[in-house]
Design a protein around this motif. Structure first.
Motif, PDB file in Angstrom:
ATOM      1  N   THR A 493       0.852  -1.185   0.000  1.00 49.80           N
ATOM      2  CA  THR A 493       0.000   0.000   0.000  1.00 49.80           C
ATOM      3  C   THR A 493       0.890   1.239   0.000  1.00 49.80           C
ATOM      4  N   VAL A 494       0.710   2.090  -0.997  1.00 50.90           N
ATOM      5  CA  VAL A 494       1.603   3.230  -1.192  1.00 50.90           C
ATOM      6  C   VAL A 494       0.862   4.533  -0.933  1.00 50.90           C
ATOM      7  N   LEU A 495       1.414   5.366  -0.062  1.00 52.07           N
ATOM      8  CA  LEU A 495       0.881   6.707   0.168  1.00 52.07           C
ATOM      9  C   LEU A 495       2.011   7.595   0.669  1.00 52.07           C
ATOM     10  N   ASP A 496       1.823   8.897   0.563  1.00 50.78           N
ATOM     11  CA  ASP A 496       2.885   9.839   0.924  1.00 50.78           C
ATOM     12  C   ASP A 496       2.283  11.065   1.602  1.00 50.78           C
ATOM     13  N   ALA A 722       5.530   1.287 -19.174  1.00 49.08           N
ATOM     14  CA  ALA A 722       6.573   0.807 -18.274  1.00 49.08           C
ATOM     15  C   ALA A 722       7.077   1.921 -17.370  1.00 49.08           C
ATOM     16  N   ALA A 723       7.211   3.125 -17.913  1.00 50.77           N
ATOM     17  CA  ALA A 723       7.675   4.254 -17.100  1.00 50.77           C
ATOM     18  C   ALA A 723       6.693   4.560 -15.975  1.00 50.77           C
ATOM     19  N   ILE A 724       5.396   4.495 -16.262  1.00 45.84           N
ATOM     20  CA  ILE A 724       4.387   4.706 -15.228  1.00 45.84           C
ATOM     21  C   ILE A 724       4.485   3.610 -14.169  1.00 45.84           C
ATOM     22  N   GLY A 725       4.674   2.362 -14.613  1.00 42.52           N
ATOM     23  CA  GLY A 725       4.773   1.261 -13.668  1.00 42.52           C
ATOM     24  C   GLY A 725       5.980   1.342 -12.766  1.00 42.52           C
ATOM     25  N   LEU A 726       7.075   1.946 -13.247  1.00 46.71           N
ATOM     26  CA  LEU A 726       8.313   2.029 -12.460  1.00 46.71           C
ATOM     27  C   LEU A 726       8.438   3.303 -11.643  1.00 46.71           C
ATOM     28  N   LEU A 727       7.626   4.314 -11.927  1.00 49.55           N
ATOM     29  CA  LEU A 727       7.749   5.565 -11.191  1.00 49.55           C
ATOM     30  C   LEU A 727       7.572   5.403  -9.682  1.00 49.55           C
ATOM     31  N   ALA A 731       9.169   7.790  -6.763  1.00 50.93           N
ATOM     32  CA  ALA A 731       8.265   8.696  -6.059  1.00 50.93           C
ATOM     33  C   ALA A 731       7.285   7.862  -5.247  1.00 50.93           C
ATOM     34  N   THR A 732       6.979   8.330  -4.056  1.00 53.06           N
ATOM     35  CA  THR A 732       6.055   7.593  -3.198  1.00 53.06           C
ATOM     36  C   THR A 732       4.640   7.825  -3.700  1.00 53.06           C
ATOM     37  N   ALA A 764       0.663  16.595  -8.044  1.00 50.35           N
ATOM     38  CA  ALA A 764       0.809  15.935  -6.751  1.00 50.35           C
ATOM     39  C   ALA A 764       2.266  15.673  -6.396  1.00 50.35           C
ATOM     40  N   GLY A 765       3.184  16.240  -7.162  1.00 48.55           N
ATOM     41  CA  GLY A 765       4.597  16.092  -6.843  1.00 48.55           C
ATOM     42  C   GLY A 765       5.277  14.901  -7.495  1.00 48.55           C
ATOM     43  N   PHE A 766       4.527  14.024  -8.133  1.00 51.75           N
ATOM     44  CA  PHE A 766       5.111  12.821  -8.704  1.00 51.75           C
ATOM     45  C   PHE A 766       5.936  13.142  -9.949  1.00 51.75           C
ATOM     46  N   ALA A 767       5.406  13.991 -10.812  1.00 47.58           N
ATOM     47  CA  ALA A 767       6.135  14.349 -12.026  1.00 47.58           C
ATOM     48  C   ALA A 767       7.429  15.080 -11.678  1.00 47.58           C
ATOM     49  N   GLU A 768       7.399  15.907 -10.657  1.00 49.05           N
ATOM     50  CA  GLU A 768       8.606  16.607 -10.240  1.00 49.05           C
ATOM     51  C   GLU A 768       9.673  15.609  -9.797  1.00 49.05           C
ATOM     52  N   ARG A 769       9.258  14.598  -9.053  1.00 46.29           N
ATOM     53  CA  ARG A 769      10.205  13.572  -8.607  1.00 46.29           C
ATOM     54  C   ARG A 769      10.746  12.797  -9.798  1.00 46.29           C
ATOM     55  N   ALA A 770       9.886  12.511 -10.769  1.00 51.30           N
ATOM     56  CA  ALA A 770      10.327  11.787 -11.963  1.00 51.30           C
ATOM     57  C   ALA A 770      11.367  12.597 -12.729  1.00 51.30           C
ATOM     58  N   TYR A 771      11.147  13.888 -12.852  1.00 44.65           N
ATOM     59  CA  TYR A 771      12.079  14.752 -13.569  1.00 44.65           C
ATOM     60  C   TYR A 771      13.429  14.803 -12.849  1.00 44.65           C
ATOM     61  N   GLY A 772      13.375  14.894 -11.519  1.00 46.32           N
ATOM     62  CA  GLY A 772      14.615  14.989 -10.744  1.00 46.32           C
ATOM     63  C   GLY A 772      15.444  13.717 -10.755  1.00 46.32           C
ATOM     64  N   THR A 773      14.797  12.593 -11.020  1.00 43.92           N
ATOM     65  CA  THR A 773      15.510  11.309 -11.043  1.00 43.92           C
ATOM     66  C   THR A 773      15.366  10.647 -12.407  1.00 43.92           C
TER      67      THR A 773
END
Length: 828
Positions: A493-496, A722-727, A731-732, A764-773
């Motif tokens: 279960t994933v949440l942040d 695949a990128a969506i599945g691995l994000l 990112a949490t 929600a901050g996920f895309a920012e985390r993806a860009y940073g990594t």
């Protein structure tokens, strides 16, 4: 509650597989109990070809009882014994004792393992020992809360006065509940919108709060789970202001690392109890692939109209707004369907099991699909035995409270033999005596699959579970690769809670309830001080020596679930009778003018949809056609916040507008699937402004890498999935919180492009985390595809359970080539 035989599938997930059987009739005949095996054999014999691709035997298991804890009062033991509970199972006694001793605990065991006793025992013991103590119970659905209310009330314990407090509770009863009930059952939405804003009225209850029970806590994931995490922190804050420190007891289905997830949800250290000691009846689990259609019927569309429709030419999308696990929209609208619709197959199976006298629950991914399955099953049964169709019904969200309660009662008492339901009945509602479960289409996660399958097999009897595959590459892969289901662990279960897009509005809610103090910020965790400073800068909060104050008269508007607006009421034109409701996000698809709306087997046609007043007017009609809404989706770049120029590759972060519009609907003959006509619609567009990360590639670089122009859409689409599945590795987040779109030529980038965007307004901050990594994220994506043992793509690499295009087109080898180009040029 213990005393009911369980059917825990946790041992089938992530552990060595047992008794893996082939699908031959001879092997099945050597299976466990005669009832499910014989039933399955008869079901398989209906057609010329055997539709079963695999049969898994989940063996029975004996339970391990434990003595009643010494602290459990005799009155409570007597009450449980009167309900058939002779003694608790070992995991129940362990979890109950931890909670009674003041430890926060999560019991994460299989379906029907009696988790309710684990929290009822310490909570009710405390209520009996302390006449002033109170208990708050939170459930994600009204059906589950109603079921728990029945269970607690049936114990007939003096002075407990259990009561349900939700949107269905009459206002005349709410004051009595606030003043007198000591065991209040509600949901996170009511806690957020009603109880916490009115904490002064609830001060007596909160001051004496001893336990907070959070049932089915694995459902609180993604952004929704992050919101609920802060609602619980706001609850802890108000309790502390009144001098109370309640113990949190959580119940969860089997999931990965439940202690960490429960701790993140509550903000407290939580001990996990995961060893399931309950007994379990044997289960025969069949994977069922509907037969191929004759060549001349290959263009017959699915029975179910779904809202998953193709995105514009040359673009493929993975849109969270159109296929989400709580209530996905079902089969994709693919006119080239080659197999019989999973909905028709499930309806026939439901009719057959009911005709055999087998109590059956069929899970269907959409509300409309549940109505279609129930209606078709009723029709088939009435044709065989007039009146037998009355023993089948549909169950879904949007029904009135009275209808839901009557359906639950009818199923529990055996008046109904078959029920076609959305996942509204997936959770722990005690459906004693079910013999079989039909699952129409893979529900998206293994955790959900096991939850649904576990609804059958209670009271120790053998049970049958059948997964009916949709005509979809993902479902097809699963029914031919059973190890992907039976040999893999369930998801975590994933949440942040630290997500700033969730944290800031929740801090605003907390400040509106009572001024925030520096001491409060530690309760809300990392990023709270920065979020408060941003709220001050935006003029939402005013800082004073005593803390931060909410500046506005109105409360902050924060939607926990993000379902797309207020529900739309469905009203019969001639009588003014309220039939039910449809959530705002689905109203364009289900209630457009001319749409056929199904309600418990009765067909209505929509005359008018008033989105301003939230009302759809309908009239009774039995047309020989069904309606299928069609939408178009587009994504445009609003602004670029940051970018990396890497020669033939560009990596970008910025704001995007994702727009969708229902533009027409088809009418199709129910009997043949023939398209009668396509009618235009004039409905407003819906726009989601959010944050996205995207990368572009030059066409020349793709050609040099060996990706032919005709294969570019499939290559980009596979890489996107695949990128969506691995994000979530970076990112949490939960993949259901992320959307995507890929296109061979996007008008804003003028290049082949893959977008991944946050599926929530404002981001929600996920895309920012993806860009940073980006380099690490896409390297992991590339390796996951390359290392997967499949040949052409599977759910473990490039297939998505929520693809709006039915996982078509996809090209696994070309996706690797695309990512090789990106990684070769992108700076580490």
């Amino acid at each position: 509650m213990q005393g009911v035989t369980s059917n825990d599938f946790s041992s089938a997930c992530g552990t060595p597989r047992h008794d893996l059987e082939s699908s031959s009739a001879a092997t099945v005949s050597a299976g466990p109990g005669p009832a499910p095996v014989d039933l399955l054999r008869r079901l398989r014999a209906r057609g010329a070809a055997d539709p079963v691709t695999h049969v898994e035997r989940v063996p029975a298991r004996a339970g391990v009882p434990a003595p009643w804890p010494s602290w459990a009062p005799a009155q409570l033991r007597t009450a449980f014994t009167g309900r058939g509970v002779v003694a608790p199972w070992q995991h129940q006694a362990e979890a109950a004792t931890l909670a009674y001793e003041g430890q926060h605990v999560v019991v994460a065991t299989g379906t029907a393992s009696g988790k309710s006793l684990a929290y009822q025992l310490p909570a009710l013991a405390t209520l009996l020992a302390d006449p002033r103590a109170t208990v708050l119970y939170l459930a994600p659905t009204k059906a589950l809360a109603a079921d728990q209310l029945r269970a607690v009330a049936a114990l007939e314990l003096e002075g407990v006065r259990p009561a349900s407090y939700d949107g269905d509770t009459p206002r005349t009863e709410r004051e009595w509940i606030r003043r007198h009930s000591r065991f209040v059952l509600t949901n996170p939405d009511m806690l957020h919108h009603g109880i916490l804003p009115g904490h002064a009225q609830w001060s007596g209850f909160l001051r004496r709060l001893a336990y907070v029970v959070i049932d089915e806590c694995h459902t609180y994931r993604g952004v929704f789970g992050s919101h609920v995490a802060h609602v619980l922190r706001r609850l802890r804050r108000q309790c502390a202001r009144f001098g109370a420190t309640p113990v949190f007891v959580l119940a969860s289905a089997t999931s990965g690392d439940p202690a960490t997830a429960a701790g993140r949800l509550t903000g407290l250290p939580v001990t996990a109890v995961t060893e399931d000691a309950s007994p379990r009846g044997g289960v025969t689990f069949a994977l069922w692939e509907p037969p191929l259609l004759p060549p001349d019927a290959g263009s017959s569309p699915p029975v179910q109209p779904g809202s998953s429709s193709p995105v514009p030419p040359q673009a493929t999308g993975d849109d969270p707004s159109r296929s989400v696990p709580p209530q996905g929209n079902g089969d994709h609208d693919d006119l080239r369907q080659v197999r019989r619709s999973a909905l028709r197959e499930t309806a026939d199976l439901l009719a057959d099991t009911v005709a055999e006298g087998v109590r059956t629950l069929a899970f269907v991914r959409s509300r409309k699909g549940a109505e279609v399955v129930a209606a078709n099953a009723r029709r088939a049964l009435d044709d065989a035995v007039p009146g037998l169709g009355d023993r089948v019904a549909a169950y879904r969200g949007g029904y009135l409270r009275e209808e839901r309660r009557e359906l639950e009662r009818a199923l529990l008492h055996g008046d109904l033999l078959g029920l076609a339901s959305t996942n509204a009945l997936e959770l722990g509602v005690d459906l004693v005596g079910l013999d079989a479960v039909l699952i129409c289409g893979y529900p998206g996660t293994r955790a959900s699959l096991w939850q649904q399958a576990g609804r059958a097999g209670r009271s120790g009897q053998e049970a049958l579970a059948v997964l009916v595959a949709r005509d979809d590459p993902l479902d097809t892969y699963l029914v031919h690769h059973p190890e992907a289901i039976f040999g893999a662990p369930v998801e975590a279960t994933v949440l942040d809670p630290a997500n700033p897009y969730v944290l800031a509005p929740q801090l605003a809610c907390a400040a509106a309830e009572a001024p925030l103090t520096p001491a409060d910020l530690a309760l809300f965790g990392d990023g709270a001080k920065e979020a408060v400073d941003e709220l001050v800068a935006a003029g939402a909060l005013r800082q004073r020596p005593t803390g931060w104050y909410w500046r506005h008269r109105e409360r902050p508007e924060v939607d926990l679930r993000g379902e797309g607006g207020a529900p739309v009421a469905v009203v019969e034109s001639s009588t003014g009778r309220l039939l039910g409701t449809v959530d705002g996000g689905s109203s364009h698809f289900l209630l457009h003018p001319g749409a056929v709306y199904l309600h418990q087997g009765v067909s209505y046609v929509v005359d008018q949809l008033d989105l301003v007043d939230g009302c759809a007017l309908v009239h009774t009609e039995e047309p020989d056609w069904s309606t299928h809404a069609r939408d178009v989706t587009d994504l445009s770049v609003v602004s670029v916040r940051s970018y990396v120029d890497a020669g033939p590759v560009g990596m970008f972060l910025g704001e995007v507008d994702v727009t969708s519009q229902v533009v027409s609907y088809q009418r199709r003959r129910i009997a043949t699937g023939e398209v009668i006509d396509t009618r235009p619609l004039d409905l407003p567009t819906r726009e989601l402004r959010t944050v996205a990360v995207w990368f572009t590639l030059s066409p020349q670089s793709l050609t040099l890498a060996g990706v032919q122009p005709a294969d570019v859409p499939g290559a980009l689409h596979a890489a996107e999935h695949a990128a969506i599945g691995l994000l979530p590795l970076m990112a949490t987040c939960d993949r259901w919180d992320i959307g995507g779109l890929s296109t061979a030529l996007h008008p804003d980038t003028e290049a082949p492009t893959v977008f991944v965007y946050d599926g929530h307004p404002g981001g929600a901050g996920f895309a920012e985390r993806a860009y940073g990594t980006a380099a690490a994220w896409l390297r992991a994506t590339r390796d996951a595809i390359a290392e997967c043992g499949c040949e052409t793509g599977c759910p473990s690499c490039v297939q998505s359970p929520k693809c709006g295009n039915g996982n078509n087109p996809l090209s696994k080898p070309d996706a690797i080539r695309v990512l090789d180009v990106v990684l070769a040029n992108l700076p580490r």
